[in-house]
Motif scaffolding. Sequence first.
Motif, mmCIF file in Angstrom:
data_model
loop_
_atom_site.group_PDB
_atom_site.id
_atom_site.type_symbol
_atom_site.label_atom_id
_atom_site.label_comp_id
_atom_site.label_asym_id
_atom_site.label_seq_id
_atom_site.Cartn_x
_atom_site.Cartn_y
_atom_site.Cartn_z
ATOM 1 N N THR A 18 41.641 41.833 46.679
ATOM 2 C CA THR A 18 40.193 41.922 46.476
ATOM 3 C C THR A 18 39.457 41.347 47.680
ATOM 4 O OG1 THR A 18 40.505 41.753 44.096
ATOM 5 C CG2 THR A 18 38.286 41.325 44.934
ATOM 6 N N TYR A 19 39.918 40.221 48.182
ATOM 7 C CA TYR A 19 39.309 39.603 49.356
ATOM 8 C C TYR A 19 39.315 40.576 50.538
ATOM 9 C CZ TYR A 19 38.802 36.464 53.361
ATOM 10 O OH TYR A 19 38.396 35.879 54.535
ATOM 11 N N ARG A 20 40.359 41.352 50.659
ATOM 12 C CA ARG A 20 40.496 42.316 51.758
ATOM 13 C C ARG A 20 39.871 43.678 51.440
ATOM 14 N NH1 ARG A 20 46.656 40.441 53.083
ATOM 15 N NH2 ARG A 20 46.067 38.738 54.481
ATOM 16 N N ARG A 25 36.744 43.698 42.093
ATOM 17 C CA ARG A 25 36.874 42.504 41.250
ATOM 18 C C ARG A 25 37.283 42.903 39.837
ATOM 19 N NH1 ARG A 25 32.074 41.001 40.331
ATOM 20 N NH2 ARG A 25 32.449 38.892 39.586
ATOM 21 N N LEU A 52 37.234 33.472 46.078
ATOM 22 C CA LEU A 52 36.422 34.076 47.137
ATOM 23 C C LEU A 52 35.482 33.038 47.756
ATOM 24 C CD1 LEU A 52 35.669 37.525 45.453
ATOM 25 C CD2 LEU A 52 37.345 37.030 47.263
ATOM 26 N N MET A 55 37.480 30.908 50.084
ATOM 27 C CA MET A 55 37.705 31.599 51.350
ATOM 28 C C MET A 55 36.461 31.557 52.242
ATOM 29 S SD MET A 55 40.849 32.497 51.404
ATOM 30 C CE MET A 55 40.885 33.628 52.783
ATOM 31 N N ASP A 56 35.290 31.556 51.621
ATOM 32 C CA ASP A 56 34.033 31.512 52.374
ATOM 33 C C ASP A 56 33.555 30.088 52.649
ATOM 34 O OD1 ASP A 56 33.933 34.268 52.380
ATOM 35 O OD2 ASP A 56 32.582 34.403 50.670
#
Length: 131
Positions: A18-20, A25, A52, A55-56
């Motif tokens: 999902t991140y990529r 989602r 997510l 990651m941010d």
Amino acid sequence: MQQNEKMFEEIYQAFLRTYRNQATRTDTANYLSSVYAMYKPSTYMRYLDSFLHMMDGTQFASVVPINLSVYLLQCIERDFGVSALQQALLAEKQHIQYYYDVCGSASKGLRTALQALASQHDLQIVFSTPY
């Protein structure tokens, strides 16, 4: 690989897709709920959103089980390096403060686990009791 670790790795890999932008989602949450029915899709979606934000490096509101949080952080370090881990830990620190402000919980177990992880990588992040 132990059963919990196998499950956590599969959750992480789904979150990573999902991140990529390789999955939505909703698709990720539905998939994980079909494979590991202990949580509803809405719970997986909250955990995914927290990942997510890790990651941010931004604050998140949802509580993720401590053992899953630590596993996700270890995977972030493994796959993205110590600087990404530091960013994710700072997001966790913001989450702890947010959670304390909303409900008064100092998240002692989480703070202890995160402090150990930061110390293991010589990161100067202090997870003291929120005020």
